[in-house]
Write a protein that holds these residues in place. Structure first.
Motif, PDB file in Angstrom:
ATOM      1  N   PRO A  45      50.686  43.772  26.429  1.00 27.08           N
ATOM      2  CA  PRO A  45      50.074  42.476  26.752  1.00 27.08           C
ATOM      3  C   PRO A  45      50.354  42.035  28.191  1.00 27.08           C
ATOM      4  O   PRO A  45      49.465  41.500  28.859  1.00 27.08           O
ATOM      5  CB  PRO A  45      50.730  41.509  25.759  1.00 27.08           C
ATOM      6  N   VAL A  46      51.569  42.288  28.679  1.00 25.63           N
ATOM      7  CA  VAL A  46      51.902  41.883  30.047  1.00 25.63           C
ATOM      8  C   VAL A  46      51.140  42.743  31.054  1.00 25.63           C
ATOM      9  O   VAL A  46      50.583  42.230  32.032  1.00 25.63           O
ATOM     10  CB  VAL A  46      53.428  41.959  30.297  1.00 25.63           C
ATOM     11  N   ALA A  47      51.097  44.057  30.815  1.00 25.12           N
ATOM     12  CA  ALA A  47      50.373  44.936  31.746  1.00 25.12           C
ATOM     13  C   ALA A  47      48.911  44.490  31.851  1.00 25.12           C
ATOM     14  O   ALA A  47      48.360  44.386  32.948  1.00 25.12           O
ATOM     15  CB  ALA A  47      50.458  46.383  31.270  1.00 25.12           C
ATOM     16  N   ARG A  48      48.304  44.199  30.702  1.00 24.83           N
ATOM     17  CA  ARG A  48      46.892  43.787  30.708  1.00 24.83           C
ATOM     18  C   ARG A  48      46.679  42.512  31.498  1.00 24.83           C
ATOM     19  O   ARG A  48      45.779  42.419  32.322  1.00 24.83           O
ATOM     20  CB  ARG A  48      46.419  43.539  29.269  1.00 24.83           C
ATOM     21  N   VAL A  49      47.522  41.513  31.258  1.00 26.81           N
ATOM     22  CA  VAL A  49      47.321  40.225  31.914  1.00 26.81           C
ATOM     23  C   VAL A  49      47.627  40.339  33.408  1.00 26.81           C
ATOM     24  O   VAL A  49      46.953  39.705  34.239  1.00 26.81           O
ATOM     25  CB  VAL A  49      48.129  39.098  31.213  1.00 26.81           C
ATOM     26  N   ALA A  50      48.599  41.171  33.761  1.00 31.92           N
ATOM     27  CA  ALA A  50      48.929  41.347  35.182  1.00 31.92           C
ATOM     28  C   ALA A  50      47.755  41.979  35.926  1.00 31.92           C
ATOM     29  O   ALA A  50      47.401  41.555  37.032  1.00 31.92           O
ATOM     30  CB  ALA A  50      50.187  42.194  35.333  1.00 31.92           C
ATOM     31  N   ILE A  51      47.137  42.989  35.311  1.00 36.77           N
ATOM     32  CA  ILE A  51      45.978  43.627  35.943  1.00 36.77           C
ATOM     33  C   ILE A  51      44.814  42.632  36.047  1.00 36.77           C
ATOM     34  O   ILE A  51      44.184  42.504  37.099  1.00 36.77           O
ATOM     35  CB  ILE A  51      45.552  44.890  35.139  1.00 36.77           C
ATOM     36  N   ASP A  52      44.585  41.899  34.964  1.00 40.22           N
ATOM     37  CA  ASP A  52      43.506  40.894  34.994  1.00 40.22           C
ATOM     38  C   ASP A  52      43.728  39.862  36.093  1.00 40.22           C
ATOM     39  O   ASP A  52      42.773  39.357  36.678  1.00 40.22           O
ATOM     40  CB  ASP A  52      43.420  40.152  33.648  1.00 40.22           C
ATOM     41  N   ALA A  53      44.997  39.541  36.347  1.00 39.57           N
ATOM     42  CA  ALA A  53      45.300  38.509  37.349  1.00 39.57           C
ATOM     43  C   ALA A  53      45.327  39.074  38.765  1.00 39.57           C
ATOM     44  O   ALA A  53      45.570  38.326  39.711  1.00 39.57           O
ATOM     45  CB  ALA A  53      46.638  37.848  37.020  1.00 39.57           C
ATOM     46  N   GLY A  54      45.119  40.377  38.906  1.00 35.60           N
ATOM     47  CA  GLY A  54      44.976  40.919  40.250  1.00 35.60           C
ATOM     48  C   GLY A  54      46.010  41.940  40.686  1.00 35.60           C
ATOM     49  O   GLY A  54      45.960  42.423  41.823  1.00 35.60           O
ATOM     50  N   ALA A  55      46.976  42.255  39.824  1.00 43.26           N
ATOM     51  CA  ALA A  55      47.897  43.348  40.172  1.00 43.26           C
ATOM     52  C   ALA A  55      47.104  44.651  40.168  1.00 43.26           C
ATOM     53  O   ALA A  55      46.263  44.864  39.291  1.00 43.26           O
ATOM     54  CB  ALA A  55      49.049  43.424  39.173  1.00 43.26           C
TER      55      ALA A  55
END
Ligand SMILES: *Cc1c(COP(=O)(O)O)cnc(C)c1O
Length: 379
Positions: A45-55
């Protein structure tokens, strides 16, 4: 809904907001560090949200962490930087996982795995610039001699190193490490190898040392909204980041006791007045540090400190004589601190440790519950 006696609530909106804030601060792409189950917040869940937020990148320590991300469908570039000799390098290469290379032994194994797979391995050369942990030091010259002939089996995507004291602004070792990094980068260039990305900064250096940002920064703790060092760098608030983890538990029971009543194993502490004690349904088997003294829980607008020793599955707090708490009520163990609850920083201090250890040690028997990224803010 299933009954829970304790839970970790992860605010994915806070993580998204932190990623955006760090990206703006860094001015270069962000690698979201999601090792150790995303510092206890939940890997996928963290990896997904981090990528969505621009990482743009993900970083993990272990190969199995990287493979778990691939298996869940994450396509972003991933670096695994703690993959020791004997690991399944062939699977790593087949799964498009970039590998940190820190010794000749690891390098040899990656080269033969690449040959076996008939596919070039993507590597990030780790250099020891003064932390004296991972990375090339004594084997550096030999490695350069070997590397120059291995362009068919390996592609040098990155060069990286890690700071030992980035959370101490003005500390001379940081300048020394930075200089050494540049020199070792020049060494690579001299043999005709120019990696696409150079990366050196952790959260602390991302926040305070623009000269160390290079092409990519690796942000861990700050992405979870926690300060790398509250004393030296300031609180989460002052850094413009939001703690993402709240830990809460149920009261098992509440009882009234008289003054001078000894509590728990070893009778470590006694009550100082007639009071109500709450038994919290969490203990060191859940990751609550056994040595913690000076932290506690938050209930109905009020802090209640730990009294006595933390046990395996429970600990006791002094709720005060007038508390209205009852068995079954939720109490907050730590959270962002917006309401006055204890924070991961407070628990770190109370345990002679740091916020990093507090969030990563919460046991897997405590379920993780996710607040989706669309509802940014406090609970
Ligand atoms: C854990 C780790 C980081 C992240 O450090 P933070 O202080 O949490 O930002 C960065 N780089 C490497 C190599 C690490 O192991």
């Amino acid at each position: 809904m299933t009954f829970r006696r304790a839970e970790v609530i992860v605010d994915l909106g806070a993580i998204a907001s932190n990623v955006r804030a760090l990206k703006e601060k860094a001015g270069v792409p962000i690698l979201a560090v999601v090792k150790a189950d995303a510092y206890g917040h939940g890997l996928v869940p963290v990896a997904r949200v981090a990528i969505d937020a621009g990482a743009q990148w993900l970083g993990v320590a272990l190969l199995e962490e990287a493979l778990a991300l691939r298996e869940s469908g994450v396509r972003a570039p991933i670096i695994a930087w703690l993959v020791p000799p004997g690991s399944d390098f062939a699977t790593a290469i087949a799964s498009d996982i970039d590998l940190g290379v820190a010794s000749l032994e690891i390098f040899y194994e990656i080269c033969s795995a690449a040959q076996h797979m008939k596919k070039r391995a993507r590597i990030h050369v780790e250099v020891d610039t003064g932390m004296t942990r991972g990375g090339f030091l004594s084997e550096w010259e030999t490695f350069l001699d070997l590397l120059v002939n291995e362009s068919e089996r390996v592609e040098v995507v990155g060069l990286f190193s890690h700071f030992a004291r980035a959370d101490e602004p003005g500390q001379p070792q940081n300048a020394i490490q930075l200089k050494r990094f540049t020199e070792m980068s020049d060494d690579l260039n001299r043999i005709g190898i120019e990696p696409e990305i150079h990366h050196l900064s952790n959260s602390a250096a991302t926040l305070i040392d623009a000269s160390a940002h290079f092409d990519l920064v690796r942000t861990g703790i700050a992405m979870y909204g926690l300060s790398p060092d509250r004393e030296n760098l300031g609180s989460s608030d002052s850094l413009g980041i939001m703690p993402a983890m709240t830990l809460r538990a149920r009261l098992h029971l509440v009882k009234e006791v008289l003054s001078d009543t000894p509590v728990g194993y070893g009778a470590l502490t006694s009550t100082s007045s007639n009071t109500k004690l709450g038994v919290v349904a969490m203990g060191y088997a859940d990751g609550i540090p056994r040595i913690a003294q000076g932290a506690g829980i938050f209930y109905n607008g009020k802090r209640a400190p730990i009294i006595g020793r933390v046990s395996m599955d429970q600990f006791v707090v002094d709720l005060g004589a007038h508390s209205t708490a009852q068995g079954g009520d939720w109490v907050t163990v730590f959270g962002p601190g917006y309401e006055g609850e204890y924070t991961a920083d407070d628990w770190g201090t109370a345990s002679s440790s740091i916020n990093y250890e507090i969030v990563t040690r919460i046991a897997s028997r405590v379920p993780r519950i996710y607040k989706p990224a669309t509802t940014i803010g406090a609970l």
